[in-house]
Design an enzyme around this catalytic site. Structure first.
Site, PDB file in Angstrom:
ATOM      1  N   ASP A  14       0.550  -1.246   0.119  1.00 47.35           N
ATOM      2  CA  ASP A  14      -0.054  -0.120   0.178  1.00 47.35           C
ATOM      3  C   ASP A  14       0.196   1.272  -0.034  1.00 47.35           C
ATOM      4  O   ASP A  14       1.984   1.028   0.278  1.00 47.35           O
ATOM      5  CB  ASP A  14      -0.846  -0.034   1.418  1.00 47.35           C
ATOM      6  CG  ASP A  14       0.052  -0.229   2.239  1.00 47.35           C
ATOM      7  OD1 ASP A  14       1.045  -0.578   2.723  1.00 47.35           O
ATOM      8  OD2 ASP A  14      -1.009  -1.020   3.773  1.00 47.35           O
ATOM      9  N   ASP A  45      -7.791  -2.023  13.724  1.00 43.01           N
ATOM     10  CA  ASP A  45      -9.742  -1.956  13.193  1.00 43.01           C
ATOM     11  C   ASP A  45     -10.225  -3.267  12.531  1.00 43.01           C
ATOM     12  O   ASP A  45     -11.114  -3.330  12.324  1.00 43.01           O
ATOM     13  CB  ASP A  45      -9.714  -0.876  12.796  1.00 43.01           C
ATOM     14  CG  ASP A  45      -8.622  -0.411  11.489  1.00 43.01           C
ATOM     15  OD1 ASP A  45      -8.349  -1.076  11.447  1.00 43.01           O
ATOM     16  OD2 ASP A  45      -9.134   0.453  10.975  1.00 43.01           O
ATOM     17  N   HIS A  89      -7.843  -3.592   9.845  1.00 46.51           N
ATOM     18  CA  HIS A  89      -7.200  -3.888   8.195  1.00 46.51           C
ATOM     19  C   HIS A  89      -6.640  -4.514   8.199  1.00 46.51           C
ATOM     20  O   HIS A  89      -5.537  -4.925   9.389  1.00 46.51           O
ATOM     21  CB  HIS A  89      -6.980  -2.046   8.145  1.00 46.51           C
ATOM     22  CG  HIS A  89      -6.368  -1.644   8.883  1.00 46.51           C
ATOM     23  ND1 HIS A  89      -6.432  -0.510   8.867  1.00 46.51           N
ATOM     24  CD2 HIS A  89      -4.962  -1.659   8.590  1.00 46.51           C
ATOM     25  CE1 HIS A  89      -4.758   0.228   8.941  1.00 46.51           C
ATOM     26  NE2 HIS A  89      -4.222  -0.833   9.256  1.00 46.51           N
ATOM     27  N   GLU A 101     -10.239  -0.677   4.943  1.00 48.26           N
ATOM     28  CA  GLU A 101     -10.190  -0.898   6.590  1.00 48.26           C
ATOM     29  C   GLU A 101     -11.423  -1.208   6.469  1.00 48.26           C
ATOM     30  O   GLU A 101     -12.171  -2.112   5.357  1.00 48.26           O
ATOM     31  CB  GLU A 101     -10.401   1.222   5.840  1.00 48.26           C
ATOM     32  CG  GLU A 101      -9.211   1.689   6.310  1.00 48.26           C
ATOM     33  CD  GLU A 101      -9.077   1.783   7.932  1.00 48.26           C
ATOM     34  OE1 GLU A 101      -8.983   0.746   8.656  1.00 48.26           O
ATOM     35  OE2 GLU A 101      -7.781   2.694   8.033  1.00 48.26           O
TER      36      GLU A 101
END
Ligand code: PGA
Length: 261
Positions: free
Chosen positions: A67, A136, A138, A143
């Protein structure tokens, strides 16, 4: 998926680096998908130590990025391209031509995303993809509620992720970009072997949801349950919410020696 509980981050780094070395001994030009963040650093250190010791030859290895921030110039110290140059390419003695990643500065972001998915495919696909996990859940920058079939695309970061990453930007959340290009979950699942490392208590809840929860887009890492060869390596703290921890310890301790991860 296989869950391996290790005593600490260094042991996780060593285990995964050895799996990467083993892959490179079998396939010297393997395409290694790498991740950024604090978690994978022990992996890169352990792999570089193996290279220095002559235990593995990485000279033909290829590196693919997971990413990237949108809008940070490639030479910005916190662009993931720069971070990976410093943390992976240079310690392993690899040149820029061994590296592939999405163009976070492209004026046509959509085209840049499509081009990266195609480049990964043309390169023969990722052999081993390293992953961290967000608090979270991810993976990459997918996300919560990212499509489990998603391909490389632009994403908007959650406030929590920008807070988590502000430490890399002098603690100033205003400097953390809002947008990123990330390999999609579908793209990540195309890799032949997925290896997720999670360390520290802050990851315990996300790890439990990933491993023992349902496959659900609300926890993107749970998509690993759909992959035929996924390995989740956790230290004791990150394993602390796992109900099946004893089962995972037992199966790992008793698996055949030749099997590896
Ligand atoms: P971290 O990041 O390794 O710095 O905790 C993991 C992630 O956000 O994927």
């Amino acid at each position: 998926m296989e869950v391996v509980i290790v005593p600490d981050a260094a042991a996780g780094g060593e285990l995964i680096a050895e799996a990467m070395a083993e892959l490179l001994r079998r396939k010297p030009d393997a395409l290694l998908g790498v991740a950024t963040g604090s978690t994978p650093l022990p992996i890169y250190e352990a792999l570089a130590a193996k290279v220095s010791a002559g235990a593995v030859d990485v000279s033909r290895a290829r590196i693919a990025q997971l990413d990237e921030y949108v809008g940070l110039p490639a030479e910005h110290p916190e662009s993931y391209r720069s971070v990976l140059r410093q943390q992976v390419l240079e310690p392993l003695g690899l040149e820029a031509k061994a590296f592939m990643g999405p163009d976070g500065t492209a004026s046509d972001v959509r085209a840049a995303c499509e081009a990266y998915d195609k480049a990964l495919e043309d390169a023969g696909g990722v052999d081993l993809q390293l992953l961290g996990i967000g608090t979270d859940g991810h993976i990459g920058f997918n996300e919560p509620c990212s499509s489990l079939a998603s391909r490389t695309r632009i994403k908007t970061l959650t406030e929590q992720t920008r807070i988590d990453n502000a430490r890399f930007f002098d603690g100033d959340i205003e400097q953390v970009p809002h947008h990123v290009i990330t390999q999609g979950i579908g793209t990540i699942l195309d890799a032949r072997h997925l290896v997720l490392l999670a360390t520290g208590e802050g990851k315990a809840e996300a790890v439990a949801a990933t491993v023992e929860g349902p496959v659900a887009a609300v926890c993107p890492a749970s998509a690993l349950q759909l992959h035929p060869h996924a390995t989740v390596v956790v230290d004791e703290a990150a394993a602390s919410e796992l109900k099946l921890a004893d089962y995972f310890r037992h199966t790992y301790a008793n698996k055949p020696d030749w099997q590896g991860i």
